[in-house]
Design a protein around this motif. Structure first.
Motif, short mmCIF file in Angstrom:
data_model
loop_
_atom_site.label_atom_id
_atom_site.label_comp_id
_atom_site.label_asym_id
_atom_site.label_seq_id
_atom_site.Cartn_x
_atom_site.Cartn_y
_atom_site.Cartn_z
N HIS A 16 0.82 -1.21 0.00
CA HIS A 16 0.00 0.00 0.00
C HIS A 16 0.86 1.26 0.00
CE1 HIS A 16 -4.19 -1.25 -0.05
NE2 HIS A 16 -3.77 -2.35 0.56
N GLU A 17 1.99 1.24 0.70
CA GLU A 17 2.90 2.39 0.67
C GLU A 17 3.48 2.60 -0.73
OE1 GLU A 17 6.00 3.00 3.74
OE2 GLU A 17 4.89 1.47 4.86
N LEU A 18 3.84 1.49 -1.38
CA LEU A 18 4.37 1.59 -2.74
C LEU A 18 3.31 2.17 -3.66
CD1 LEU A 18 6.31 -1.80 -2.97
CD2 LEU A 18 7.31 0.50 -3.03
N SER A 19 2.11 1.68 -3.51
CA SER A 19 1.01 2.15 -4.33
C SER A 19 0.76 3.64 -4.09
CB SER A 19 -0.23 1.32 -4.01
OG SER A 19 -1.28 1.66 -4.87
N ARG A 20 0.89 4.05 -2.85
CA ARG A 20 0.70 5.47 -2.52
C ARG A 20 1.78 6.35 -3.12
NH1 ARG A 20 0.69 5.30 3.09
NH2 ARG A 20 -0.68 3.50 3.07
N LEU A 21 2.99 5.79 -3.32
CA LEU A 21 4.05 6.53 -4.02
C LEU A 21 3.63 6.84 -5.45
CD1 LEU A 21 7.52 4.77 -3.41
CD2 LEU A 21 6.79 7.01 -2.60
N GLY A 22 2.72 6.01 -5.98
CA GLY A 22 2.27 6.20 -7.36
C GLY A 22 2.79 5.13 -8.32
N VAL A 23 3.59 4.18 -7.81
CA VAL A 23 4.06 3.12 -8.69
C VAL A 23 2.95 2.09 -8.85
CG1 VAL A 23 6.44 3.45 -7.90
CG2 VAL A 23 5.08 1.60 -6.94
N ARG A 24 3.02 1.32 -9.95
CA ARG A 24 1.99 0.32 -10.21
C ARG A 24 2.48 -1.05 -9.78
NH1 ARG A 24 -1.54 1.40 -14.72
NH2 ARG A 24 -0.94 -0.68 -15.41
N ILE A 25 1.56 -1.88 -9.34
CA ILE A 25 1.91 -3.23 -8.89
C ILE A 25 1.33 -4.25 -9.87
CG2 ILE A 25 1.83 -4.90 -7.00
CD1 ILE A 25 3.14 -2.31 -6.10
N ALA A 26 2.22 -5.13 -10.38
CA ALA A 26 1.78 -6.20 -11.28
C ALA A 26 1.96 -7.54 -10.58
CB ALA A 26 2.59 -6.16 -12.57
N LEU A 27 0.97 -8.39 -10.72
CA LEU A 27 1.04 -9.73 -10.13
C LEU A 27 1.53 -10.70 -11.21
CD1 LEU A 27 0.51 -11.12 -7.49
CD2 LEU A 27 -1.91 -11.31 -8.10
N ASP A 28 2.76 -11.21 -11.01
CA ASP A 28 3.47 -12.01 -12.01
C ASP A 28 3.07 -13.48 -11.95
OD1 ASP A 28 5.30 -12.47 -14.01
OD2 ASP A 28 7.06 -11.94 -12.83
N ASP A 29 3.24 -14.20 -13.05
CA ASP A 29 3.05 -15.66 -13.10
C ASP A 29 1.68 -16.06 -12.56
OD1 ASP A 29 5.70 -15.61 -13.85
OD2 ASP A 29 6.47 -16.26 -11.92
N PHE A 30 0.66 -15.27 -12.86
CA PHE A 30 -0.65 -15.49 -12.25
C PHE A 30 -1.22 -16.85 -12.67
CE2 PHE A 30 -5.23 -15.00 -11.59
CZ PHE A 30 -5.22 -14.55 -10.28
N GLY A 31 -1.78 -17.52 -11.69
CA GLY A 31 -2.40 -18.82 -11.96
C GLY A 31 -1.54 -19.97 -11.46
N THR A 32 -0.27 -19.70 -11.14
CA THR A 32 0.60 -20.78 -10.68
C THR A 32 0.59 -20.88 -9.16
OG1 THR A 32 2.50 -19.28 -10.65
CG2 THR A 32 2.15 -20.54 -12.66
N GLY A 33 0.10 -19.85 -8.48
CA GLY A 33 0.08 -19.85 -7.02
C GLY A 33 -1.32 -20.12 -6.49
#
Ligand code: C2E
Ligand code: CA
Ligand code: CA
Ligand code: CA
Length: 275
Positions: free
Chosen positions: A163-180
């Motif tokens: 949430h802090e990273l997101s508040r900085l304004g950077v975007r979050i991508a969830l990698d390798d989706f579907g394997t976890g």
């Protein structure tokens, strides 16, 4: 040879012995790789599935070993994680990637992979802020790729950090989706901007019904949450066509381009081979 406790001796499989030796060699070599300038970054484009325009470049580490040639990150990242070297390496990759991206057109973002181990660094958010500042890069042009394990090993710290990273304004991508094992509940709780569908689902296209069903479900769920969807590992025109029909936003893979050295990025934007 090793005593097995019953008075007989067994020999290590030579192959096993070689694996252990190589790992030790990597461990030693990796300690000095960064300072000796043996690490470099390559960049692979993410391409708008309808527009054909580059939206982002993913940063991928390369190790040019003096005696062994190019060593794959799939091999040396785990070693760097075990030894803790990933902290320095990851920070170097972040800073260098931001500096590169500052030379690209404003509409193009840069994605950097974050190891789950880097989340143990209490200075992670500050390091990201510093890298942006140093490169004079808008936070909105940086995307951090995390894996589902970061969401799962949650003791509330990762939740707060994301949430802090997101508040900085950077975007979050969830990698390798579907394997976890992350579920819809995670996507609601965490600030996720993009989902990257793992290559193992794309490989089944255009024919496998199960692959299509999974991708269709991910796309429909993401759409309702305002999350963008990228398909990874696109290798054939048939796969690309199917992904278009399924409603993915971006495609990434050898069909479009292999990862290229920093010096080739601008040429790739100017003259996309897939256009
Ligand atoms: P990843 O993050 O899932 O990156 C995608 C991998 O798939 C890359 O492998 C890329 O070269 C490869 N790839 C791209 N398109 C295709 C395709 O069409 N077909 C196939 N078969 N492969 C494709 P690469 O560069 O060997 O990296 C492997 C993994 O190493 C990455 O997987 C990532 O988990 C890790 N890695 C690489 N760079 C970094 C880094 O800077 N930091 C961290 N923490 N991990 C990194
Ligand atoms: Ca990635
Ligand atoms: Ca991936
Ligand atoms: Ca992967």
């Amino acid at each position: 040879a090793k005593a097995d406790g019953r008075g007989t001796f067994r020999f290590f499989e030579p192959a096993m012995d070689e694996v252990v030796r190589r790992k030790q060699e990597l461990r030693v070599g990796l300690r000095t790789a960064l300072d000796r300038g043996e690490l470099e970054l390559h960049f692979q484009p993410l391409v708008g599935i309808w527009t054909g325009e580059v939206t982002c470049f993913e940063t991928l580490l390369r190790w040019q070993h003096p005696g062994r040639g190019m060593i794959s990150p799939a091999e040396f990242i785990p070693v760097a994680e075990e030894t803790g070297l990933i902290m320095r390496m990851g920070e170097w990759a972040l800073r260098t990637a931001c500096k590169e991206a500052a030379r690209w057109p404003d509409a193009i973002r840069v994605a950097v992979n974050l190891s789950p181990v880097q989340f143990r660094n209490p200075g992670l958010v500050q390091a990201v802020a510093n890298a942006l500042e140093e490169a004079r890069l808008d936070a909105g042009r940086l995307e951090l790729e995390i894996t589902e394990s970061v969401l799962l090993q949650d003791d509330h710290t990762n939740f707060a950090v994301l949430h802090e990273l997101s508040r900085l304004g950077v975007r979050i991508a969830l990698d390798d989706f579907g394997t976890g094992f992350s579920s819809l509940a995670y996507l609601l709780r965490f600030p996720i901007d993009k989902i990257k569908i793992d290559r193992s689902f794309v490989t089944g296209l255009p024919d496998r019904r199960e692959s299509k069903a999974v991708i269709r479900a991910v796309v429909s769920m993401s759409r309702s949450l305002g999350i963008s969807v990228t398909a990874e590992g696109v290798e054939t025109a048939g796969q690309l066509k199917a992904l278009r029909q399924l409603g993915c936003n971006d495609a990434q893979g050898y069909l479009l381009s292999r990862p290229v050295p920093a010096a080739e990025v601008l040429a790739l934007i100017g003259q996309p081979p897939w256009a």
